[in-house]
Structures are given as C-alpha cells and as structure tokens.
Design a protein around this motif. Sequence first.
Motif, PDB file in Angstrom:
ATOM      1  N   LYS A  68       0.664  -1.170  -0.003  1.00 16.78           N
ATOM      2  CA  LYS A  68       0.034  -0.120   0.212  1.00 16.78           C
ATOM      3  C   LYS A  68       0.771   1.366   0.131  1.00 16.78           C
ATOM      4  N   ALA A  69       1.948   1.379  -0.401  1.00 14.60           N
ATOM      5  CA  ALA A  69       2.910   2.441  -0.764  1.00 14.60           C
ATOM      6  C   ALA A  69       2.157   3.438  -1.450  1.00 14.60           C
ATOM      7  N   SER A  70       2.557   4.603  -1.212  1.00 19.52           N
ATOM      8  CA  SER A  70       1.692   5.763  -1.682  1.00 19.52           C
ATOM      9  C   SER A  70       2.207   5.984  -3.256  1.00 19.52           C
ATOM     10  N   GLN A  71       0.859   6.520  -3.935  1.00 17.77           N
ATOM     11  CA  GLN A  71       1.280   6.619  -5.592  1.00 17.77           C
ATOM     12  C   GLN A  71       0.806   7.962  -5.671  1.00 17.77           C
ATOM     13  N   PRO A  72       1.768   8.962  -5.485  1.00 18.57           N
ATOM     14  CA  PRO A  72       1.318  10.289  -5.774  1.00 18.57           C
ATOM     15  C   PRO A  72       1.420  10.729  -7.233  1.00 18.57           C
ATOM     16  N   ILE A  73       0.614  11.724  -7.492  1.00 20.48           N
ATOM     17  CA  ILE A  73       0.620  12.226  -8.734  1.00 20.48           C
ATOM     18  C   ILE A  73       1.351  13.423  -9.250  1.00 20.48           C
ATOM     19  N   ASN A  74       1.767  14.270  -7.933  1.00 21.43           N
ATOM     20  CA  ASN A  74       2.474  15.215  -7.976  1.00 21.43           C
ATOM     21  C   ASN A  74       3.936  15.070  -6.861  1.00 21.43           C
ATOM     22  N   ALA A  75       4.809  15.712  -7.210  1.00 21.72           N
ATOM     23  CA  ALA A  75       6.170  15.903  -6.395  1.00 21.72           C
ATOM     24  C   ALA A  75       6.319  17.372  -6.315  1.00 21.72           C
ATOM     25  N   ARG A  76       6.720  17.573  -4.863  1.00 26.68           N
ATOM     26  CA  ARG A  76       7.290  19.217  -4.792  1.00 26.68           C
ATOM     27  C   ARG A  76       8.387  19.345  -5.295  1.00 26.68           C
ATOM     28  N   VAL A  77       8.792  20.537  -5.765  1.00 19.19           N
ATOM     29  CA  VAL A  77      10.114  20.805  -6.654  1.00 19.19           C
ATOM     30  C   VAL A  77      10.938  21.234  -5.437  1.00 19.19           C
ATOM     31  N   GLU A  78      10.411  21.426  -4.234  1.00 15.57           N
ATOM     32  CA  GLU A  78      11.304  21.580  -3.060  1.00 15.57           C
ATOM     33  C   GLU A  78      12.005  20.550  -2.534  1.00 15.57           C
TER      34      GLU A  78
END
Length: 218
Positions: A68-78
């Motif tokens: 159930k690891a996360s599946q992000p659609i965004n990643a923060r540039v920071e």
Amino acid sequence: MCGRFALYSAYPKFSTKAGVPNVEEAPTPRFNVPPGTWITAIRQVSGDEPPRMDELWWGYKPKWAKGKASQPINARVETVATSGYFKSAFQKHRCLVPADGWYEWDKSTTPKQPHFICREDREPIFFAGIYTEREDGSLGCAIITEPARGSAQDVHDRMPLILDDESLEPWLDPDLTDREILRNVVHHIDAKLITHWPVSAKVNRPSGAGDESLINPA
C-alpha cells in the motif's frame, strides 16, 4: 498541485520544441485528463538517442515500493531532488508532460469554483515530471509542482512546474545528473504569461474527456 489537465493540440506543436523526431499525428483531444490514467509524456532513454513520446501511467510508485505504498501524482520541487522516494528518478528519469492547460479549484468560494489556467497566448506548455518503473514493468510518472506564480496565485497556492523552451533539452538529458547544474540551466516560464478564467463545474467529474466546452469561460 496539478490534478487535472487538458491536452488537445496536435503533437507536432510539442514534438518539434522537445526534439522528438517523426511525429505527425494529432492526439485524441482530452479536455479533462484525470490521474490514474495513461498520459502522453516525452522522455529520453539515453544521451545517444533522441527524445521520444510514450504513454505513462499518471501515478508514481517505484517497483521496490510494495503493498500500500503511496502512488503520488505530484512531487514538490522543494523536495523532489532529496526525497528517498523521488531522488533517483529526479537524477536520471526526468520527463515532460505536454499540455494545453490545467484546472485548479478556488477554495475561497462555496462551492469551489474550477478555473482553467494556461498561457495567455494559448501556446502549448510542458510540465516537468519524473518517472519510474512500476511493479508490473510499466512506467508511472508524477508532475512536479512549485509555489503558484503570477495570476495562478489567484486560484491556488501550488501549480505545475512549467519549463521554458530553452530548458526542455537539459531537463530530458539523462546524462545531466548534477543537481546544481540543473538548477542553473532549467527555468520555469515567465509568470506574466499565465492567465486563467472560471469554467463549468462539469469538470469536477472525471469524464467527458472529449467535451471541448469544459475549457470555455463559465
């Protein structure tokens, strides 16, 4: 953030700028592209080959991330260059996600008012992205976001990182792995180019991808 976008311009408008050879077809217009679907992306596998267009799954989950690891659609540039989840992809597996614009929802209204955000001159744009091999062998990606700039701040506090034309080649170069060099040669577009307008709440539903009226002013 970036959770919905539109892609309807002919592929050559993107491929020529990004150095992708022999692309002539037009995409099936998609005026409401949601996460968890296949999207068009541009990547360069090696420095000896030109960039190419591929279909990537919009959802980033490395093959080593089980269960159930996360599946992000965004990643923060920071944090994308230092996060254990993203830094390997940032170093060697960067991509471009072509788009004509994206949607954000103004939280200051009740109900939240969707807006379509794009370049003032309606030219296509390129979101900076990263990709990874998924557990099933396919490729999944995330779109990098940054603090909102220009008129996009009217709607939301985050926006996709949109690269200027001079940044496309170094961003795709898999041999360019030094983070400081990347910072010096990769730049976002001028904030003055960004505009937006309110659109119909029909865009709230992740359907009607072929409905051109979704981007019309409400």
